[in-house]
Design a protein around this motif. Structure first.
Motif, PDB file in Angstrom:
ATOM      1  N   LEU A   1       0.827  -1.209   0.000  1.00 45.37           N
ATOM      2  CA  LEU A   1       0.000   0.000   0.000  1.00 45.37           C
ATOM      3  C   LEU A   1       0.856   1.251   0.000  1.00 45.37           C
ATOM      4  O   LEU A   1       0.519   2.242  -0.656  1.00 45.37           O
ATOM      5  N   TYR A   2       1.964   1.218   0.731  1.00 43.78           N
ATOM      6  CA  TYR A   2       2.866   2.363   0.769  1.00 43.78           C
ATOM      7  C   TYR A   2       3.459   2.625  -0.621  1.00 43.78           C
ATOM      8  O   TYR A   2       3.466   3.767  -1.090  1.00 43.78           O
ATOM      9  N   GLY A   3       3.942   1.570  -1.273  1.00 42.63           N
ATOM     10  CA  GLY A   3       4.520   1.726  -2.611  1.00 42.63           C
ATOM     11  C   GLY A   3       3.491   2.180  -3.623  1.00 42.63           C
ATOM     12  O   GLY A   3       3.734   3.091  -4.422  1.00 42.63           O
ATOM     13  N   ALA A   4       2.315   1.559  -3.574  1.00 45.45           N
ATOM     14  CA  ALA A   4       1.256   1.968  -4.500  1.00 45.45           C
ATOM     15  C   ALA A   4       0.824   3.396  -4.210  1.00 45.45           C
ATOM     16  O   ALA A   4       0.539   4.164  -5.140  1.00 45.45           O
ATOM     17  N   GLY A   5       0.820   3.762  -2.942  1.00 45.19           N
ATOM     18  CA  GLY A   5       0.439   5.123  -2.574  1.00 45.19           C
ATOM     19  C   GLY A   5       1.384   6.161  -3.134  1.00 45.19           C
ATOM     20  O   GLY A   5       0.963   7.234  -3.568  1.00 45.19           O
ATOM     21  N   ILE A   6       2.675   5.842  -3.137  1.00 40.92           N
ATOM     22  CA  ILE A   6       3.652   6.786  -3.695  1.00 40.92           C
ATOM     23  C   ILE A   6       3.354   7.041  -5.168  1.00 40.92           C
ATOM     24  O   ILE A   6       3.303   8.182  -5.619  1.00 40.92           O
ATOM     25  N   PHE A   7       3.156   5.967  -5.909  1.00 41.81           N
ATOM     26  CA  PHE A   7       2.902   6.115  -7.341  1.00 41.81           C
ATOM     27  C   PHE A   7       1.537   6.751  -7.608  1.00 41.81           C
ATOM     28  O   PHE A   7       1.393   7.569  -8.526  1.00 41.81           O
ATOM     29  N   LEU A   8       0.515   6.399  -6.801  1.00 41.77           N
ATOM     30  CA  LEU A   8      -0.810   6.971  -7.016  1.00 41.77           C
ATOM     31  C   LEU A   8      -0.865   8.453  -6.660  1.00 41.77           C
ATOM     32  O   LEU A   8      -1.491   9.238  -7.364  1.00 41.77           O
TER      33      LEU A   8
ATOM     34  N   TRP B   1      10.031   4.420  -1.831  1.00 39.06           N
ATOM     35  CA  TRP B   1       9.383   3.182  -1.375  1.00 39.06           C
ATOM     36  C   TRP B   1      10.376   2.359  -0.555  1.00 39.06           C
ATOM     37  O   TRP B   1      10.051   1.855   0.517  1.00 39.06           O
ATOM     38  N   MET B   2      11.602   2.241  -1.041  1.00 40.00           N
ATOM     39  CA  MET B   2      12.629   1.491  -0.326  1.00 40.00           C
ATOM     40  C   MET B   2      12.938   2.139   1.019  1.00 40.00           C
ATOM     41  O   MET B   2      13.157   1.440   2.018  1.00 40.00           O
ATOM     42  N   THR B   3      12.947   3.456   1.079  1.00 41.74           N
ATOM     43  CA  THR B   3      13.208   4.160   2.336  1.00 41.74           C
ATOM     44  C   THR B   3      12.117   3.867   3.364  1.00 41.74           C
ATOM     45  O   THR B   3      12.405   3.632   4.540  1.00 41.74           O
ATOM     46  N   GLY B   4      10.865   3.870   2.930  1.00 41.02           N
ATOM     47  CA  GLY B   4       9.767   3.556   3.840  1.00 41.02           C
ATOM     48  C   GLY B   4       9.828   2.127   4.350  1.00 41.02           C
ATOM     49  O   GLY B   4       9.569   1.858   5.531  1.00 41.02           O
ATOM     50  N   ILE B   5      10.166   1.202   3.471  1.00 44.47           N
ATOM     51  CA  ILE B   5      10.294  -0.194   3.897  1.00 44.47           C
ATOM     52  C   ILE B   5      11.449  -0.349   4.874  1.00 44.47           C
ATOM     53  O   ILE B   5      11.374  -1.123   5.827  1.00 44.47           O
ATOM     54  N   LEU B   6      12.512   0.399   4.666  1.00 49.95           N
ATOM     55  CA  LEU B   6      13.652   0.347   5.583  1.00 49.95           C
ATOM     56  C   LEU B   6      13.226   0.748   6.992  1.00 49.95           C
ATOM     57  O   LEU B   6      13.646   0.129   7.973  1.00 49.95           O
ATOM     58  N   MET B   7      12.373   1.757   7.107  1.00 46.37           N
ATOM     59  CA  MET B   7      11.896   2.164   8.428  1.00 46.37           C
ATOM     60  C   MET B   7      11.073   1.052   9.086  1.00 46.37           C
ATOM     61  O   MET B   7      11.183   0.809  10.282  1.00 46.37           O
TER      62      MET B   7
ATOM     63  N   LEU C   1      13.223  -4.930  -4.407  1.00 48.98           N
ATOM     64  CA  LEU C   1      13.065  -3.567  -4.929  1.00 48.98           C
ATOM     65  C   LEU C   1      14.417  -2.933  -5.230  1.00 48.98           C
ATOM     66  O   LEU C   1      14.556  -2.175  -6.199  1.00 48.98           O
ATOM     67  N   SER C   2      15.410  -3.235  -4.412  1.00 51.61           N
ATOM     68  CA  SER C   2      16.758  -2.716  -4.657  1.00 51.61           C
ATOM     69  C   SER C   2      17.325  -3.273  -5.955  1.00 51.61           C
ATOM     70  O   SER C   2      18.001  -2.562  -6.703  1.00 51.61           O
ATOM     71  N   PHE C   3      17.046  -4.537  -6.223  1.00 52.37           N
ATOM     72  CA  PHE C   3      17.495  -5.127  -7.485  1.00 52.37           C
ATOM     73  C   PHE C   3      16.843  -4.405  -8.665  1.00 52.37           C
ATOM     74  O   PHE C   3      17.526  -4.073  -9.646  1.00 52.37           O
ATOM     75  N   VAL C   4      15.548  -4.143  -8.573  1.00 57.22           N
ATOM     76  CA  VAL C   4      14.858  -3.415  -9.652  1.00 57.22           C
ATOM     77  C   VAL C   4      15.436  -2.012  -9.792  1.00 57.22           C
ATOM     78  O   VAL C   4      15.652  -1.521 -10.906  1.00 57.22           O
TER      79      VAL C   4
END
Length: 187
Positions: free
Chosen positions: A86-93, A111-117, A134-137
């Motif tokens: 939801l966080y990642g989709a929210g960023i893009f939306l 998105w990666m920063t939020g997941i890190l937290m 996500l880091s690989f992408v």
């Protein structure tokens, strides 16, 4: 009593990794279903309602994961996984709502920063695996959209020295790899 406790400890139920994987996959499917239902009606909502839906959904998922962490750890991991999507989709939306013309790699980095937290707070290995994917992408996109890809593709980077110089000229991806390595040992 000691001998009975020792024998009982030998036959304690094993942790259900299979059940965790099924719950995480189920959580992903539920999350994608919710996102699909919202996306189908996305343009019928006002901008404010769209932002509230994204933020409220994320906060509800994280709070639910936090609440379930002690009594239902597998369910907690499922809600954490849902919150990350939801966080990642929210960023893009939200970028789409406000017509932000930013680069997709920047959104992926946020998105990666939020997941890190979330990883730091919950210490969840599934989140760490998602972060690595996500880091690989991100690294793949960074490499193929850089000038170094064209240099390598057309044969201009012919030696290991040229390749290392190209990598060190743009230290961002190298720092991501080093950070992920350190995070893996921190967990």
């Amino acid at each position: 009593e000691e001998q009975a406790a020792g024998i009982e400890a030998l036959y304690s139920p094993a942790s259900g990794l299979f059940a965790q994987v099924i719950l995480v996959l189920g959580g992903m499917l539920v999350g994608l279903g919710i996102l699909s239902a919202i996306a189908a009606n996305w343009w019928n909502f006002s901008r404010l309602v769209r932002v509230i839906v994204v933020l409220k959904g994320y906060v509800i998922m994280v709070l639910t994961a936090w609440r379930c962490e002690k009594n239902h750890p597998i369910l907690s991991k499922t809600f954490l996984f849902l919150s990350s999507f939801l966080y990642g989709a929210g960023i893009f939306l939200i970028a789409q709502i406000f017509n932000d013309g930013g680069h997709w790699l920047n959104a992926l980095a946020w998105w990666m920063t939020g997941i890190l937290m979330v990883i730091i707070v919950f210490r969840d290995e599934f989140q760490l695996m998602l972060l690595q994917a996500l880091s690989f992408v991100y690294l793949w996109g960074h490499w193929f959209e850089s000038e170094y890809w064209s240099s390598w593709h057309y044969g201009e980077l012919t030696s290991v020295y040229d390749f290392l110089k190209a990598v060190l000229d743009s230290p961002g991806p190298l720092l991501i790899v080093i950070s992920l390595w350190c995070l893996w040992f921190y967990m």
